[in-house]
Design an enzyme around this catalytic site. Structure first.
Site, PDB file in Angstrom:
ATOM      1  N   LYS A 150       0.861  -1.181   0.000  1.00 17.31           N
ATOM      2  CA  LYS A 150       0.000   0.000   0.000  1.00 17.31           C
ATOM      3  C   LYS A 150       0.901   1.236   0.000  1.00 17.31           C
ATOM      4  O   LYS A 150       1.479   1.592   1.022  1.00 17.31           O
ATOM      5  CB  LYS A 150      -0.905  -0.029   1.230  1.00 17.31           C
ATOM      6  N   LYS A 324      -6.603  -8.113  -2.792  1.00 22.05           N
ATOM      7  CA  LYS A 324      -7.743  -8.050  -3.702  1.00 22.05           C
ATOM      8  C   LYS A 324      -8.082  -9.450  -4.225  1.00 22.05           C
ATOM      9  O   LYS A 324      -7.177 -10.278  -4.424  1.00 22.05           O
ATOM     10  CB  LYS A 324      -7.412  -7.168  -4.916  1.00 22.05           C
ATOM     11  N   CYS A 442      32.098  21.597  26.272  1.00 22.07           N
ATOM     12  CA  CYS A 442      31.631  20.261  26.627  1.00 22.07           C
ATOM     13  C   CYS A 442      30.730  20.348  27.856  1.00 22.07           C
ATOM     14  O   CYS A 442      31.148  20.875  28.894  1.00 22.07           O
ATOM     15  CB  CYS A 442      32.813  19.342  26.898  1.00 22.07           C
ATOM     16  N   CYS A 467      37.505  13.446  30.444  1.00 23.17           N
ATOM     17  CA  CYS A 467      36.103  13.859  30.309  1.00 23.17           C
ATOM     18  C   CYS A 467      35.208  12.756  30.879  1.00 23.17           C
ATOM     19  O   CYS A 467      35.236  11.616  30.391  1.00 23.17           O
ATOM     20  CB  CYS A 467      35.753  14.098  28.840  1.00 23.17           C
TER      21      CYS A 467
END
Length: 772
Positions: A150, A324, A442, A467
């Site tokens: 579809k 169908k 940061c 970090c």
């Protein structure tokens, strides 16, 4: 596509008798009250407004799923109170309204919509009912079901006279549509003159105009670059393009069309719908490649499952499957209701797109320092799970999508795929929305952000060693399945090891220092090191509400030990069972394969494939460390980019220290050659798709690599073999189209044991290098 142009959905009468409205109020009192009449009017108006926004203005204000739910609510309301239903109710209309921008034209034969079903149970019931109706017809043939995808596009009716295109129109309300002939004439895939001969003097051909998924992304990026609002979805992009007053604008849009039916055609007869597709193709019209004639209900269900799995790898977007009755005479005998054919139905997949509010855009810092924006949204349920976050990749993607903080956005989630923000619902903006601004520092450590090298789109935090966000992600990655495989060390544990809650002991001792300042100390940890690590946890407790006196639950946050148990009067604090498991798995990980150690080091671009190649070629970490860039680049599966990343890694003193400290802790840094496994697949590229009974995805890959082969994730002309298990998808289709040999599981076992020689001279050669 929104309700398939307002298609009728199946209503369960038993459920309707127990129906309630959105506020939980019963919809079936003894006599309709003024409040019920008002509620009905509101429901009808909301459906009309949504339909007009979708079909006429090409600016949908609610998602397909929301529209379907609203439409079904209106149907249930009318089923309970038929005396309230009016002739102009949205449920009595075939499709959208006819806009005022184009001339109205009357179709020679009515364009019907389709009945929608939303579950396989509903579909099976529909198919069985239709089959019974066919069997009651005298002389009816055995039922065959033409099943096709579809298309999420715009329905268009083409009128040819003597083989020449003379008119094109939208569906409109099914009887009258809009004349869009000049715009449709710009679509290259639609012929201005039919090919061959034998076509009727006058024939209507129906189909869907769409924009492919790839072209839609490029179109939206171009729209944003021009400072214009992007389209919400491909369907509206196609509709908006066809409704341009200037055909030259339409011509610049990447429109395509697939035809799927014949309307008016006097004196023209065909035996089956599938045969009609062959005829349309012979006339030079574009027909979808995604259709199949099936003989049973189980086959239809398999077709639905197959295309459900690969719906996002197709040329265009789909939202369901149309089934169908294939026999044309049987179609005629079954006939139509006032709105839908009795011989066709549309099964709609569960919603993968919903609308929600984009509350904010935040950023995440990954293990390599890459700073990635992500959307924080009002939680919404889609594709079986509740979603409140979705990645936005980088600042250029945010700009390309045209989203603003505060927008109502279209959110897509397909199964287990990462949720994606498709774009904004521009029609709902009220002026309070604001642009996202990428941070310059940061958010985790305050270091100024910058690209890794000139010209990079991504920006990164260069403070890789300390970090906190990067460290947490690297520890979590090192414990992952593709590295050390430490199941007890997940994301929460990694955060607790690297970012514990700051805490002071009663004697003033600072306990806020995390157990890990970088991953070098991972294998030196002891349970005692983790005794004082605490985290915030939600706790529920029952309290008495002072106003009502009722017992209610309250959620509060409390600091609790993460790696040790909470002490009680009866038992002192001890390492938890999970912590004991984590240390046991850390001990076992010391003896893991060299390639897994390489993956665990978070060397940029080095994933499992490149890591295996390096481990096989150099046999030890010392040899890899000593190799120059040219030698590394010459390794099969590595190349210059990965080679440069490896050299840059070992040039960093703190990264070398990680390797050295892991070595001192007993992590094995040499590859043990397993002489017992024959190298039967040297130079052979194998792709495994689908599920195998005797192998998981990882074990199948390991079996290929341990025999010297390459386990690729994609099929190309240079793929030697494709192993296809249950539910093999698009990779199997591509293998068959390219003529690549396909093996089942028993053939895979034979290939592992005997090599490609067991199947003759069929190999195509080694696959090209693939990025990680």
């Amino acid at each position: 596509m929104l309700g398939h142009n307002g298609a009728v959905s199946t209503v369960n009468a038993k459920n309707a008798q127990q129906a309630t409205d959105a506020n939980g109020q019963s919809l079936n009192p003894e006599e309709p009250s003024e409040a019920l009449r008002e509620r009905y009017a509101q429901l009808s108006d909301r459906v009309r407004e949504a339909r007009a926004a979708y079909y006429v203005h090409d600016q949908p204000t609610i998602s397909d799923a929301e529209y379907d739910a609203l439409y079904r609510e209106l149907e249930e309301f009318e089923a309970l109170h038929p005396e309230l239903k009016t002739n102009d109710s949205p449920t009595q209309e075939v499709g959208g309204e006819v806009g005022a921008a184009f001339s109205p034209v009357t179709h020679l034969e009515k364009m019907y919509s389709l009945e929608d079903v939303f579950s396989t149970d509903e579909l099976v019931a529909w198919l069985e009912r239709a089959q019974q109706q066919v069997e009651q017809l005298p002389g009816a043939p055995e039922v065959a079901w033409l099943s096709e995808v579809k298309i999420d596009g715009l329905a268009v009716n083409l009128l040819y006279r003597d083989g020449v295109l003379v008119r094109a129109a939208t569906r409109g309300d099914g009887t009258t549509g809009e004349d869009i002939t000049h715009n449709v004439a710009t679509i290259k895939t639609i012929p201005q003159r039919l090919r061959g001969e034998g076509f009727p003097e006058e024939v209507e051909i129906r189909g869907e105009v769409f924009i492919s998924s790839q072209d839609f992304r490029a179109l939206n990026e171009a729209m944003v670059e021009e400072g214009r609002a992007p389209f919400a979805n491909p369907r509206n992009a196609a509709a908006g393009s066809l409704r341009q007053k200037d055909p030259e604008v339409t011509a610049r849009r990447p429109l395509s069309m697939f035809v799927h039916g014949i309307g008016y055609a006097r004196g023209f007869e065909l035996t089956t719908q599938s045969a009609a597709y062959d005829v349309l193709k012979d006339w030079g019209l574009p027909v979808s490649p995604y259709s199949r004639v099936l003989r049973s209900v189980p086959e239809v269900l398999e077709f639905i499952a197959e295309f459900g799995d690969k719906r996002h790898s197709l040329l265009h977007e789909i939202d369901g499957i149309v089934v169908k009755v294939d026999d044309r005479r049987t179609q005629f005998r079954l006939g139509y209701t006032s709105r839908v054919p009795r011989w066709a139905v549309a099964y709609k997949y569960p919603p993968e797109e919903v609308n929600t509010t984009l509350l904010d855009i935040l950023v995440n810092v990954g293990r390599t320092g890459r700073v990635t924006p992500f959307g924080l949204m009002e939680p919404v349920r889609v594709a079986g799970s509740t979603v409140e976050m979705a990645t936005l990749h980088n600042q250029d993607v945010v700009k390309a999508k045209g989203v603003l903080i505060g927008d109502t956005v279209v959110l897509r989630k397909a199964g287990d795929v990462i949720p994606e923000i498709v774009g904004p619902v521009v029609a709902l903006r009220d002026g309070s929305e604001r642009e996202f601004v990428m941070p310059t520092e940061c958010p985790s450590c305050g270091t100024p952000l910058r690209p890794a090298k000139e010209g990079d789109v991504d920006i990164r935090c260069p403070n890789a060693e300390t970090c906190p966000s990067q460290l947490k992600e690297r520890v979590n990655h090192a414990a992952g399945r593709g590295a050390f495989d430490i199941e007890a060390l997940g994301e929460e544990a990694a955060k607790a090891l690297t970012q514990p809650v700051p805490l002071d002991a009663p004697d003033g001792t600072d306990l806020s220092v995390p157990p890990l300042r970088n991953e070098a100390g991972l294998f030196d940890l002891t349970p005692e090191d983790l005794r004082n690590v605490q985290v915030w946890r939600d706790t529920r407790r029952t309290v008495t509400d002072p106003d009502t006196g009722e017992k209610v639950q309250r959620v509060t946050q409390q600091l609790v030990p993460y790696f040790w148990t909470k002490p009680t009067k009866a038992k002192p604090s001890v390492p938890s069972k999970t912590t004991e498991m984590m240390f046991a798995q850390l001990h076992e990980a010391r003896n893991t394969d060299l390639w897994r150690v390489l993956v665990a080091l978070s060397i940029r671009h080095v994933g499992p494939t490149a890591a295996r190649s390096l481990a096989v070629a150099f046999r030890s970490m010392d040899a890899i460390r000593a190799a120059d860039q040219e030698t590394l680049a010459g390794t099969d599966g590595v190349g210059p980019v990965i080679a440069q990343a490896v050299r840059e890694f070992f040039e960093e003193p703190w990264r070398r220290n990680v390797v050295e400290q892991w070595t001192r802790a007993g992590v094995r840094m040499e590859e043990e050659l397993d002489e017992s496994t024959p190298r039967t697949l040297e130079g052979v590229t194998v792709v495994v798709t689908g599920s195998l009974e005797g192998y998981s995805r990882d074990s199948a890959k390991e079996a290929i690599l341990s025999r010297g082969g390459k386990a690729s994730g994609s099929v190309s002309k240079k793929t030697d073999f494709v192993v296809a298990g249950e539910n093999a998808g698009s990779k199997l289709d591509k293998a068959e189209s390219l003529g690549v040999p396909v093996l089942d599981e028993s053939g895979f076992v034979q290939l592992l044991e005997q090599g490609p020689g067991a199947f003759g001279d069929v190999t195509a050669g080694a696959d090209e290098n693939e990025g990680e």
